[in-house]
Design a protein around this motif. Structure first.
Motif, PDB file in Angstrom:
ATOM      1  N   ARG A 198      34.078  34.143  45.302  1.00 24.43           N
ATOM      2  CA  ARG A 198      35.207  34.392  44.411  1.00 24.43           C
ATOM      3  C   ARG A 198      36.227  33.265  44.471  1.00 24.43           C
ATOM      4  O   ARG A 198      36.728  32.801  43.443  1.00 24.43           O
ATOM      5  CB  ARG A 198      35.860  35.724  44.772  1.00 24.43           C
ATOM      6  CG  ARG A 198      37.125  36.032  43.982  1.00 24.43           C
ATOM      7  CD  ARG A 198      37.803  37.277  44.511  1.00 24.43           C
ATOM      8  NE  ARG A 198      39.087  37.445  43.861  1.00 24.43           N
ATOM      9  CZ  ARG A 198      40.205  36.827  44.216  1.00 24.43           C
ATOM     10  NH1 ARG A 198      40.169  35.982  45.235  1.00 24.43           N
ATOM     11  NH2 ARG A 198      41.337  37.036  43.573  1.00 24.43           N
ATOM     12  N   GLY A 203      35.782  42.004  41.395  1.00 22.18           N
ATOM     13  CA  GLY A 203      35.756  40.864  40.490  1.00 22.18           C
ATOM     14  C   GLY A 203      36.873  40.879  39.474  1.00 22.18           C
ATOM     15  O   GLY A 203      37.297  39.815  38.991  1.00 22.18           O
ATOM     16  N   THR A 253      31.047  37.352  49.250  1.00 20.85           N
ATOM     17  CA  THR A 253      31.819  37.706  48.052  1.00 20.85           C
ATOM     18  C   THR A 253      33.175  37.027  48.061  1.00 20.85           C
ATOM     19  O   THR A 253      33.641  36.508  47.032  1.00 20.85           O
ATOM     20  CB  THR A 253      31.990  39.224  47.968  1.00 20.85           C
ATOM     21  OG1 THR A 253      30.706  39.858  47.983  1.00 20.85           O
ATOM     22  CG2 THR A 253      32.718  39.617  46.697  1.00 20.85           C
TER      23      THR A 253
END
Length: 763
Positions: free
Chosen positions: A460, A429, A456
């Motif tokens: 993102r 992240g 993910t």
């Protein structure tokens, strides 16, 4: 003439050199062909291809016995020219024959340079022969209607089909320079390391990642020239590529992700934007590994590839920070290694933030903050060390890493496991660069890990307002299977004492043994379930090797309770061949490259099927044959052993072994073993076999005595304990009598010895 050969011509007698087991051991030397699949099929197809491409008008005798022009010293050159001009075949065939020879010469030179473009059918055949399956999981472009897509075995749980890709395979490392235009110095470093023939994972992954690097720089470096070059190769401009690769252990995954990362960094330095890229040493690529040993191994391999390129590679250490706004607090001085025992790595780093040794590894540091700032292009680290380095000690927030363009997760299934998931996702992240490219690599990859990675990446990019990139999955061979070039053995030992006897028989095999299975020869690894069991086994076998062969110096134990300096010394001695038997936990089960390991012994049954695959993958590296994997199990392991048996059966099927092969898995054993439930698998993965853990917790219990590593029976051990207790009590009685005679009580005795030191014997 050799009379022995003449007499033995009609017999089955073999010479000693051909039957020597040394010639088939992994420690006997490097294999010429590191590929696991497709060798026989490739040679057969090449021979057929030559037959199909024989030109009309050229006889078979000329093809079979033709001599190259530069080697035909006694040939008549004028006669050869006359034949080409049509003296024998007539004037009408002159242009066609000359054209055919010229085209053949150009084709041979093109193949030699590695720039030959294969059609889709040829790419499909090569990828299939090497058991490569490349699937497009997500794409920024919508699939066009009416387009034919190969959907063989690519359906998902919701019924949708993923298209299968057939890119140009990398059949030689020379094509890296001729086809993909990597830097000449990087190509020379690859040659200097002895890499000649790509393995399966390199054959499939390098074209995908290198094409992605080239396509991303179209807007910066002469777009028209780049587009024309790619169109000439018959390829399409592709968006950025995120890759998930599943390949067997020892198949060259480290080189597969280091080459594209270094190539991308070198391409960025050639961008004519006016900046001096040689002076910038900011972290632009991060490689995460679960253990310190694996991180150091990747660091050593990366250093060999960056010689003379100007790229700096560094390993993350405590007290170092990546971003300038980060401070180090007290929590930043703790680091934990990876161990399946659930034990933390109590062997902490010995280097402080102010240590002068931080100048090693080619890293330039600057004392502007309490932590030292990393000045390198590529950073290799374990997850918790890196997370502490980018975490602000005052606020506890994570500092962003906006210039990091490459994030590599080695052993991704462990890094996204609950043990490391929060740390890995925290680093992921923090990398908020819109051009970030992520690649995940492992020999085992569960569907849950794959789903987590894909979600993910999608989440993102949506949060940053970016278009989704291509997410590709590459699978080599059978997914979640052991390498097919080693021999597997399951040995039932009934009890812990029987298991120790069976292991001693492996150390000292008898000459009268009729077992046709390949022998286990040192050096080899021994895996146990917990650290105390590894220490106990080492103490029990410490004097089993004769003094003439080196004695106790030939056996060692390595676990996470040792300091980092001790672990490095043991690893160095093992790599040099000074240690023959290394007892360890799952600390060394993943990623560590021991190319000369002849075997692996699972003294305790692994906690999962993935753990077994990674354990036995320490032998048979880079396609070497002759490795042996022995698994010892007792009646306590019977409910869990079927996972291992299924993996062995799949590996033997993949290698093409017959069902009646000696030393392998018998079919009746696979049918009789009980199938573990989902709760049993989960319990085994988290805690291992409960009886063995209980033996360390309750030392006086019956189960503890039963599961202890020792050749003595419980009765003999109890009698020895009682005998030692009796002697101890008698000594206490004698001492109390002497103290009563001299008028000394216990308090005076303790106070007298508390603050005094022994000064030796009196004269």
């Amino acid at each position: 003439m050799d009379i022995f050969k003449l007499l033995a011509r009609s017999t089955n007698l073999k010479t000693t050199a051909s039957s020597s087991p040394q010639s088939t051991l992994p420690s006997s030397g490097a294999r010429q062909n590191p590929q696991l699949f497709g060798n026989d099929d490739e040679n057969l197809c090449r021979s057929r291809q030559k037959g199909k491409k024989r030109k009309r008008g050229r006889s078979t005798a000329d093809d079979s016995g033709a001599i190259p022009e530069e080697l035909d010293f006694f040939g008549n050159k004028s006669a050869r020219i006359d034949r080409l001009e049509g003296t024998l075949s007539g004037p009408q065939d002159r242009p066609s024959n000359i054209t055919l020879e010229r085209e053949e010469r150009e084709r041979d030179s093109t193949i030699a340079l590695g720039t030959e473009i294969l059609d889709e059918e040829e790419c499909r055949r090569i990828l299939k022969s090497h058991k490569l399956k490349i699937t497009l999981l997500s794409s920024p472009e919508k699939q066009k209607k009416g387009r034919k897509v190969d959907t063989t075995n690519t359906s998902t749980s919701n019924g949708k089909a993923h298209p299968q890709l057939f890119p140009q395979p990398l059949t030689s490392f020379d094509q890296l320079l001729s086809r993909y235009k990597i830097a000449g110095r990087l190509a020379q470093n690859i040659v200097n390391q002895g890499y000649n023939l790509p393995t399966e994972v390199q054959l499939g992954s390098l074209p995908l990642l290198l094409e992605s690097n080239e396509a991303e720089l179209v807007g910066f470096q002469d777009p028209l020239k780049r587009k024309d070059d790619i169109k000439r190769r018959g390829e399409k401009m592709q968006a950025g590529t995120d890759l998930l690769a599943v390949a067997p252990t020892g198949s060259g995954k480290t080189l597969s992700y280091l080459i594209p990362v270094l190539d991308g960094l070198l391409r960025e330095r050639r961008i004519p934007d006016g900046s001096d890229h040689d002076m910038e040493r900011d972290v632009k690529a991060i490689v995460i590994a679960p253990t310190k040993e694996l991180a150091k191994q990747i660091l050593n391999e990366a250093r060999k590839l960056v010689v003379g390129t100007g790229i700096k590679v560094a390993g993350m250490r405590k007290g170092m920070v990546v971003s300038k706004g980060t401070e180090v607090d007290g929590n930043g001085n703790h680091d934990y290694g990876y161990d399946h025992d659930g034990e933390g790595d109590t062997g902490g780093e010995t280097i402080s933030p102010d240590d002068d040794e931080l100048e090693d590894d080619g890293v330039r540091l600057r004392k502007k903050h309490p932590g030292q700032l990393v000045r390198a292009h590529v950073l290799i680290s374990t997850p918790l060390t890196l997370l502490h380095a980018i975490t602000n000690g005052v606020s506890g927030s994570t500092s962003p890493l906006p210039i990091v363009r490459y994030l590599v997760l080695d052993e991704a299934d462990v890094l996204l496991d609950p043990l490391f998931r929060s740390q890995t996702l925290g680093i992921w992240g923090a990398c908020n660069n819109p051009h970030l490219r992520v690649s995940l690599w492992s020999a085992t990859m569960g569907s849950s890990v794959e789903t987590l990675a894909q979600s993910t990446i999608s989440t993102r990019r949506k949060s940053l307002g970016l278009l989704s990139a291509r997410f590709i999955r590459l699978v080599v061979g059978l997914k979640d299977s052991a390498i097919p070039n080693i021999s597997h053995r399951l040995t039932y030992a009934a009890t812990e004492q029987g298991k120790l006897l069976a292991f001693r028989q492996l150390l000292h095999p008898t000459a009268s043994s009729t077992d046709s299975a390949p022998p286990l020869r040192p050096p080899f690894l021994v895996f146990t379930q917990t650290i105390p069991r590894a220490i106990a086994l080492h103490s029990e076998l410490l004097y089993d090797i004769p003094a003439e062969a080196g004695g106790s110096s030939r056996i060692a134990v390595l676990h996470s309770d040792l300091s980092e300096l001790q672990r490095d010394r043991i690893m160095t001695r093992f790599r040099k061949g000074e240690v023959w038997v290394l007892i360890t936990t799952d600390l060394l089960a993943r990623g560590i490259d021991f190319r000369g390991i002849n075997g692996v012994v699972n003294y305790d049954v692994p906690n999962s099927g993935a753990a077994y695959i990674h354990r036995v993958g320490r032998t048979g590296r880079a396609g070497r044959d002759g490795g042996v994997a022995v698994t010892l199990y007792t009646k306590e392991d019977i409910p869990y052993i079927k996972n291992v048996a299924n993996i062995i059966a799949a590996s033997e099927k993949l290698s093409g072994k017959s069902k009646d092969a000696q030393g392998g898995l018998q079919r009746w054993l696979l049918d009789m073993l009980p199938t573990p439930t989902k709760n049993d698998k989960k319990r085994l993965k988290l805690h291992g076999v409960e009886e063995r853990r209980a033996s360390m917790a309750g030392r006086d219990s019956k189960s503890a005595r039963k599961m202890r590593i020792s050749t003595k029976s419980g009765f003999d051990r109890r009698m020895e304990h009682n005998r030692s207790g009796t002697v101890h009590r008698r000594r206490q009685v004698v001492r109390s009598r002497d103290d009563a005679v001299h008028g000394v009580n216990d308090e005076d005795y303790l106070s007298e010895g508390a603050g005094s030191e022994w000064s030796g014997f009196d004269d």
